[in-house]
Motif scaffolding. Structure first.
Motif, short mmCIF file in Angstrom:
data_model
loop_
_atom_site.label_atom_id
_atom_site.label_comp_id
_atom_site.label_asym_id
_atom_site.label_seq_id
_atom_site.Cartn_x
_atom_site.Cartn_y
_atom_site.Cartn_z
N SER A 1 -14.78 4.44 0.64
CA SER A 1 -13.53 4.49 -0.10
C SER A 1 -13.37 5.82 -0.81
N TYR B 1 0.82 -1.21 0.00
CA TYR B 1 0.00 0.00 0.00
C TYR B 1 0.85 1.25 0.00
N GLU C 1 -7.28 -3.11 3.42
CA GLU C 1 -8.06 -3.05 4.66
C GLU C 1 -8.90 -4.30 4.84
N TRP C 2 -9.49 -4.76 3.75
CA TRP C 2 -10.33 -5.96 3.81
C TRP C 2 -9.49 -7.15 4.22
N LYS D 1 -6.35 0.22 -1.56
CA LYS D 1 -6.50 0.52 -0.13
C LYS D 1 -7.63 -0.32 0.46
N SER D 2 -8.76 -0.39 -0.26
CA SER D 2 -9.87 -1.19 0.24
C SER D 2 -9.47 -2.64 0.37
N SER E 1 -6.67 -7.17 5.89
CA SER E 1 -6.21 -7.15 7.29
C SER E 1 -7.37 -7.39 8.23
N ARG E 2 -8.59 -6.95 7.82
CA ARG E 2 -9.76 -7.24 8.66
C ARG E 2 -10.01 -8.74 8.70
#
Lengths: 299, 299
Positions: free
Chosen positions: B99, A214, A282-283, A278-279, A285-286
Motif C-alpha cells: 500500500s 475510490y 481492493e480487498w 484503496k486497500s 473486490s478481491r
C-alpha cells in the motif's frame, strides 16, 4: 510402487523439494532487503519526518499551530474548494464514464485523451492556462476588470484550478469498471420498462459503488493537496487566498517549521486515509471475486 | 446507413451524458487551453524561440530533463525489483509496503517537498550523516534528483506488478527443466514479458518528473542557472508579469509532454499488438524457451 522411492525414508514429513523455478533463499532475502531499504528510504522516512517534526516541540505547540487564524482560514478555503470541486467532478465523472463506457461512437479516443489531459501537463502549466484566460493581461482580463469581477488572485480562480486538476479522477476510476460490467443488466432493466434514471440508480450505481467511492476519495485528496496549479492562480494573500498547501509553504519559508509540519500532518493523514480506502476497495473486490468463483465452482 | 456516429443501443442517456461531458470539458479544458494557444500565437516565431532558448531557460531544461531521466531510470531498476519482490515473495508487513508504494500519489506535493527538504537538510535525519561523508543533498542538484525519484516511484512498480502477476509459472519451470540457470530464465523468458510495462512506467515517471513543482522547490535551492527547474522558471516569469516568457516556455514544455505521451501511446499500441500476436503471452515465453533449447541441444 510408492514405497520403492528412496527419498521418503526419514521419519516424519518429507523435506519439501525446493521449487526449481525460484531463487536461492539467500538471494531472495537480499532482494527483499534491498527493496525494503529502498522503500523505507524514499517512502517511510519522509512520512516519519512529517509527524516527527510536527511533534518536535510537544503536543502543545502542535495544537497551537491550529489556533493561528491564517491556518484556520487556509483550512476553510481548502475545504471550500474541495466541497465545490469534488461533487462537480463526480457528476462529470459519472457522466463521462457512462457516455464512454456504455456506448460506441466516433471520437471516443479524443475524448479520453482530453480527459487525461491534466495528468500530462505540469500543474504549473494548468494554473498558467487560467491566468492567461482570466488574468490582468489575459483574454478576458479587461472585461473582468470592467465588471469588477476578480477570478485570478481570488477564491474563484483557486476553485477553477482545483476543478481542472482533479476532474479526471472519478472518470478514470469508473470507466474500466463500467466497461467490464457491460450493458447486459442495463438492457434487461430497460426491456422490463425501467426509465433511464431508475436504471442508473438501481442497477448501475450499486454495481460500481466501490470504484465511485475510490474515485471520489482520490479526487478529494488531490483537491485538498494541490499545490502547483493553485500556487500560480492564488495571490498568496495570507488569510484570504492561501489554501493549506500554500499556507504550509508560507510558514515553512518563514522558518516556522512546527507550524508548517502540523498543518502538513493533517494532509499526510488524509493521504494515509486515501491509501487505506484503496486497500479496502481492493480487498473488497478481491473478496467478491473469490465469492463469485467459489459459487461457480460449486455449480 | 453509410455513416453512423454511434452504434445503436437501447441503453438510455447517451445524449444527456455526452452532452454534459462535452460541455464540462469545453468550459474547464478547451476554452482555457485555447486562450493559452491564442496568447502563445501572439508571439512571432523569432520572439518565441528567443524566449524559449534563453540561457536561463536552457539551464532549467537541462536540469529538469536530465534529472527526470536519471530519476526515471533509478525508478525503472528499483521499480522492477520492488514489483518482483511484492509479487513473488512473502514476508511480514508485505501488505503495508504494497500500500505504501502509492504514497507519492496520495501525499500532497507540498508536504512531500518540505519533508524531503527537512530530511536532507544539513541537520536533518539523513542530511547530517551524509554531510559528515561530504555529500550535500539539500539545495543541490542531488536534492532535485532525490525529490524526482520520490514522486516517480509508484509508476514502474504499478505497471509491472499486474504483468508479473499474470505471468504463467509453467514456462519458468520448463526453462529450469531444460537446464537454464535462473539468470538465463530471467533474461530470456521473463524480461521480454515485463519490458513493455516497465518502459511504460518509465515514460510515465519521466513525464511526471519533468512537470513536478511542489516536491522539488523546497529541496532544490532554486538558484538560476544551477538548481532552477523549468516549472519554477515559469512561475517566476508569471510573478514578474512576463506572460509572454512564461507562455513560451510552458508551450515548449507542453510540446515535449505531448511528444512523450505520443511515444507512450505508440508503446502501448506496440505492446498490445505483441500481445495479440502472442508475443508477451505463452508463445513469447515459448520462443524464449526455444532459444534456450536451441543453445542447449545445438539443434
Amino acid at each position: 510402487m510408492a514405497t520403492s522411492i528412496p527419498w521418503n525414508t526419514r521419519e516424519g514429513p518429507a523435506a519439501p523439494i525446493a521449487a526449481p523455478a525460484s531463487e536461492p533463499l539467500g538471494l531472495r532475502w537480499t532482494f527483499i532487503g534491498i527493496s525494503l531499504a529502498f522503500l523505507g528510504l524514499f517512502l517511510l522516512l519522509p512520512l516519519a519526518v512529517v509527524f516527527g517534526s510536527a511533534l518536535e516541540k510537544g503536543v502543545g505547540a502542535y495544537l497551537d499551530s491550529f489556533r493561528d487564524p491564517d491556518a484556520l482560514a487556509a483550512i476553510r478555503l481548502t475545504l471550500l474548494a474541495a466541497a465545490i470541486a469534488v461533487p462537480l467532478n463526480m457528476v462529470f465523472g459519472i457522466s463521462a464514464a457512462w457516455a464512454l463506457g456504455k456506448f460506441d461512437f466516433k471520437g471516443k479516443s479524443i475524448l479520453i485523451a482530453l480527459i487525461d489531459l491534466p495528468f500530462s501537463v505540469s500543474p504549473v502549466v494548468s494554473g498558467l492556462i487560467y491566468v492567461l484566460m482570466f488574468g490582468l493581461q489575459g483574454l478576458l482580463g479587461p472585461w473582468l476588470i470592467a465588471h469588477n469581477i476578480r477570478i485570478i488572485f481570488a477564491v474563484p480562480g483557486i476553485i477553477l484550478a482545483t476543478i481542472f486538476v482533479t476532474f479526471p479522477f472519478v472518470a478514470r476510476e469508473l470507466l474500466p469498471t463500467l466497461q467490464a460490467q457491460g450493458n447486459d443488466e442495463e438492457e434487461a432493466a430497460v426491456s422490463l420498462g425501467a426509465s433511464g434514471w431508475q436504471t442508473f440508480f438501481h442497477i448501475t450505481l450499486p454495481n460500481v459503488k466501490w470504484a465511485l467511492i475510490y474515485g471520489v476519495i482520490l479526487c478529494n485528496a488531490r483537491a485538498m493537496g494541490e499545490f502547483g496549479a493553485v500556487s500560480v492562480v492564488s495571490g498568496h494573500i495570507r488569510g484570504l487566498t492561501n489554501t493549506m498547501p500554500l499556507h504550509i509553504e508560507a510558514v515553512y519559508d518563514d522558518y516556522q517549521f512546527v507550524a508548517a509540519f502540523s498543518v502538513a500532518s493533517l494532509l499526510a493523514l488524509l493521504g494515509l486515509l486515501t491509501l487505506a480506502v484503496k486497500s479496502l476497495v481492493e480487498w473488497s473486490s478481491r473478496r467478491s471475486l473469490a465469492a463469485l468463483e467459489s459459487l461457480e465452482g460449486k455449480s | 446507413m453509410a455513416f453512423s456516429f454511434k452504434r445503436r443501443s437501447v441503453v438510455p442517456g447517451f445524449g444527456l451524458s455526452l452532452g454534459f461531458t462535452v460541455l464540462y470539458l469545453s468550459l474547464v479544458v478547451l476554452i482555457p487551453l485555447s486562450a493559452a494557444f491564442l496568447k502563445a500565437s501572439s508571439l512571432s516565431w523569432h520572439e518565441f524561440w528567443q524566449l524559449v532558448l534563453s540561457p536561463r531557460a536552457v539551464a532549467s531544461y537541462q536540469l529538469s530533463f536530465s534529472g527526470s531521466l536519471i530519476a526515471a531510470t533509478i525508478n525503472l531498476s528499483f521499480g522492477v525489483l520492488v514489483a518482483w519482490v511484492l509479487v513473488r515473495y512473502d514476508f511480514p508487513g508485505k501488505g503495508i509496503f504494497d500500500s505504501m508504494v502509492d504514497l507519492p500519489f496520495a501525499l500532497p506535493t507540498a508536504v512531500a517537498g518540505i519533508s524531503l527538504a527537512t530530511l536532507y537538510s544539513p541537520n536533518g535525519w539523513l542530511g547530517r550523516p551524509l554531510l559528515a561523508m561530504g555529500i550535500h543533498v539539500a539545495y543541490t542538484r542531488l536534492g532535485v534528483l532525490v525529490a524526482l525519484t520520490f514522486i516517480g516511484l509508484p509508476f514502474v512498480v504499478r505497471t509491472v506488478q499486474p504483468v508479473l502477476q499474470d505471468l504463467d509459472r509453467e514456462f519458468e519451470e520448463a526453462a529450469a527443466s531444460l537446464g537454464a540457470s535462473r539468470w538465463q530464465t530471467f533474461m530470456r523468458v521473463l524480461l521480454p514479458s515485463i519490458l513493455p510495462a516497465a518502459l511504460t512506467g518509465f515514460g510515465l515517471a519521466f513525464a511526471r518528473a519533468v512537470g513536478e513543482y511542489g516536491s522539488v522547490i523546497f529541496i532544490a535551492g532554486n538558484m538560476p542557472m544551477r538548481t532552477e527547474i523549468t516549472p519554477l522558471l515559469i512561475v517566476i516569469k508569471l510573478q514578474e508579469f512576463d506572460y509572454a516568457g512564461a507562455t513560451a516556455i510552458a508551450m515548449f514544455m507542453l510540446a515535449c509532454s505531448f511528444a512523450t505521451l505520443l511515444g507512450l501511446n505508440l508503446l502501448q499500441v506496440w505492446n498490445s499488438r505483441r500481445e495479440r500476436t502472442g508475443f508477451s503471452s505463452p508463445s513469447a515465453q515459448g520462443r524464449g524457451l526455444q532459444s534456450l533449447f536451441a543453445e542447449e541441444g545445438g539443434r
